[in-house]
Design an enzyme around this catalytic site. Structure first.
Site, short mmCIF file in Angstrom:
data_model
loop_
_atom_site.label_atom_id
_atom_site.label_comp_id
_atom_site.label_asym_id
_atom_site.label_seq_id
_atom_site.Cartn_x
_atom_site.Cartn_y
_atom_site.Cartn_z
N GLU A 107 -16.16 16.32 2.93
CA GLU A 107 -15.36 15.12 3.60
C GLU A 107 -15.76 13.83 2.90
O GLU A 107 -17.20 13.81 2.59
CB GLU A 107 -15.54 15.09 5.13
CG GLU A 107 -14.46 15.38 6.02
CD GLU A 107 -13.31 14.64 5.76
OE1 GLU A 107 -13.02 13.83 4.84
OE2 GLU A 107 -12.63 14.47 6.99
N ASP A 111 -16.43 9.96 11.12
CA ASP A 111 -16.10 8.82 12.15
C ASP A 111 -16.37 9.42 13.36
O ASP A 111 -17.28 9.54 13.99
CB ASP A 111 -14.68 8.36 11.75
CG ASP A 111 -14.55 6.95 12.60
OD1 ASP A 111 -14.87 5.91 12.15
OD2 ASP A 111 -13.66 6.80 13.72
N PHE A 160 -15.19 -0.71 8.43
CA PHE A 160 -14.10 0.08 7.94
C PHE A 160 -14.22 -0.26 6.38
O PHE A 160 -14.31 -1.38 5.82
CB PHE A 160 -12.60 -0.34 8.38
CG PHE A 160 -11.59 0.53 7.77
CD1 PHE A 160 -11.46 1.76 8.51
CD2 PHE A 160 -11.10 0.31 6.46
CE1 PHE A 160 -10.42 2.61 7.90
CE2 PHE A 160 -10.18 1.09 6.14
CZ PHE A 160 -9.80 2.19 6.84
N ASP A 167 -9.39 5.16 1.63
CA ASP A 167 -8.25 4.29 1.47
C ASP A 167 -7.95 3.32 2.76
O ASP A 167 -8.42 3.49 3.67
CB ASP A 167 -7.18 4.89 1.41
CG ASP A 167 -6.36 5.46 2.59
OD1 ASP A 167 -7.24 6.44 3.46
OD2 ASP A 167 -5.52 5.40 2.92
N ARG A 173 -8.49 3.71 -3.27
CA ARG A 173 -9.13 5.09 -3.47
C ARG A 173 -9.84 5.08 -4.87
O ARG A 173 -10.82 5.73 -4.69
CB ARG A 173 -8.28 6.20 -3.37
CG ARG A 173 -7.61 6.53 -1.80
CD ARG A 173 -6.72 7.82 -2.10
NE ARG A 173 -5.91 7.93 -0.68
CZ ARG A 173 -6.26 8.32 0.66
NH1 ARG A 173 -7.35 8.58 0.85
NH2 ARG A 173 -5.40 8.56 1.44
P1 IMP Z 1 -12.72 11.56 12.16
O1 IMP Z 1 -12.14 12.87 12.64
O2 IMP Z 1 -12.82 10.57 13.20
O3 IMP Z 1 -14.51 11.80 11.87
O4 IMP Z 1 -11.92 11.06 11.03
C1 IMP Z 1 -12.47 11.13 9.73
C2 IMP Z 1 -11.38 10.49 8.83
O5 IMP Z 1 -11.14 9.11 9.21
C3 IMP Z 1 -11.80 10.36 7.41
O6 IMP Z 1 -11.76 11.58 6.60
C4 IMP Z 1 -11.01 9.30 6.82
O7 IMP Z 1 -9.82 9.78 6.54
C5 IMP Z 1 -10.78 8.34 8.28
N1 IMP Z 1 -11.50 7.08 8.24
C6 IMP Z 1 -12.72 6.96 9.13
N2 IMP Z 1 -13.29 5.96 8.70
C7 IMP Z 1 -12.82 5.26 7.71
C8 IMP Z 1 -13.01 4.19 7.05
O8 IMP Z 1 -14.01 3.50 7.29
N3 IMP Z 1 -12.44 4.11 5.87
C9 IMP Z 1 -11.43 4.85 5.48
N4 IMP Z 1 -11.04 6.01 6.17
C10 IMP Z 1 -11.78 6.03 7.28
MG MG Z 2 -9.96 11.61 5.22
#
Ligand code: IMP
Ligand code: MG
Length: 188
Positions: A107, A111, A160, A167, A173
């Protein structure tokens, strides 16, 4: 020399330089090589589209063990800078040798933790010999579910970030570094 791009001007700050990411991927590749050497199983790097593409390309080039690659795509019903709760599989893997395969899900960033905890369980239930997770970046302060990756490049604060696969609205990207956007970029 750092590659100059038309998007550099949108950056408030470069958080991780290309050189730092290079060192991070090298360390993770060494760890994975060490942990899986002599496992006797197939090793599959499973990238989560689209964010993992740049990081995974770098990681696999630095590894010395033979690996196969595959991709899954999921959506978390969120757009822009926020992630919502539900995960939907948009592209699945189709293999009949999962019981002979060690999977490392790759990954870009963790987040809430929902994407990776869901996918790990999904692949374990699917019969993989083992499932581990590798993320370039981690925002532990944002967790909504308890999740710890097996391999982690770097912890970052709750900001972020874009670049190196990540992206904002499908842009940024291709940047060779990870940066924080200027606030005015979000208002366009
Ligand atoms: P999670 O399921 O909340 O852990 O989501 C992770 C996904 O959220 C990552 O694969 C990203 O696509 C997106 N994401 C989370 N934080 C960021 C960021 O700071 N920049 C860009 N995409 C993010
Ligand atoms: Mg992602």
């Amino acid at each position: 020399m750092e590659r100059k791009t038309d998007l550099d001007k949108d950056m408030a700050k470069i958080l991780i330089t290309a050189e730092e990411i290079e060192a991070i991927t090298e360390r993770l590749a060494d760890q994975i090589d060490h942990d899986y050497r002599g496992s006797g199983k197939k090793l599959l790097l499973l990238g989560i589209l689209k964010g993992s593409v740049v990081f995974m390309g770098e990681l696999m080039k630095k590894m010395t063990l033979p690996v196969e690659i595959d991709f899954m795509k999921v959506s978390s019903y969120g757009a822009g800078t926020s992630t919502s709760g539900r995960i939907k599989i948009l592209l699945d893997i189709h293999r009949n040798d999962l019981s002979e395969t060690d999977i490392i899900i790759v990954e870009d960033i963790i987040d809430s933790g929902r994407t990776l905890s869901y996918l790990k369980e999904y692949l374990e239930l699917g019969g993989a010999h083992s499932v581990r997770t590798c993320t370039m970046l981690d925002k532990p302060s944002r967790r909504e579910v308890d999740f710890t990756p097996d391999y982690r490049g770097m912890e970052i604060p709750d900001e972020f970030v874009v670049g190196y696969g990540l992206d904002y609205a499908e842009q940024y990207r291709a940047l060779p570094y990870v940066g924080i956007l200027k606030p005015e970029v979000y208002k366009k």
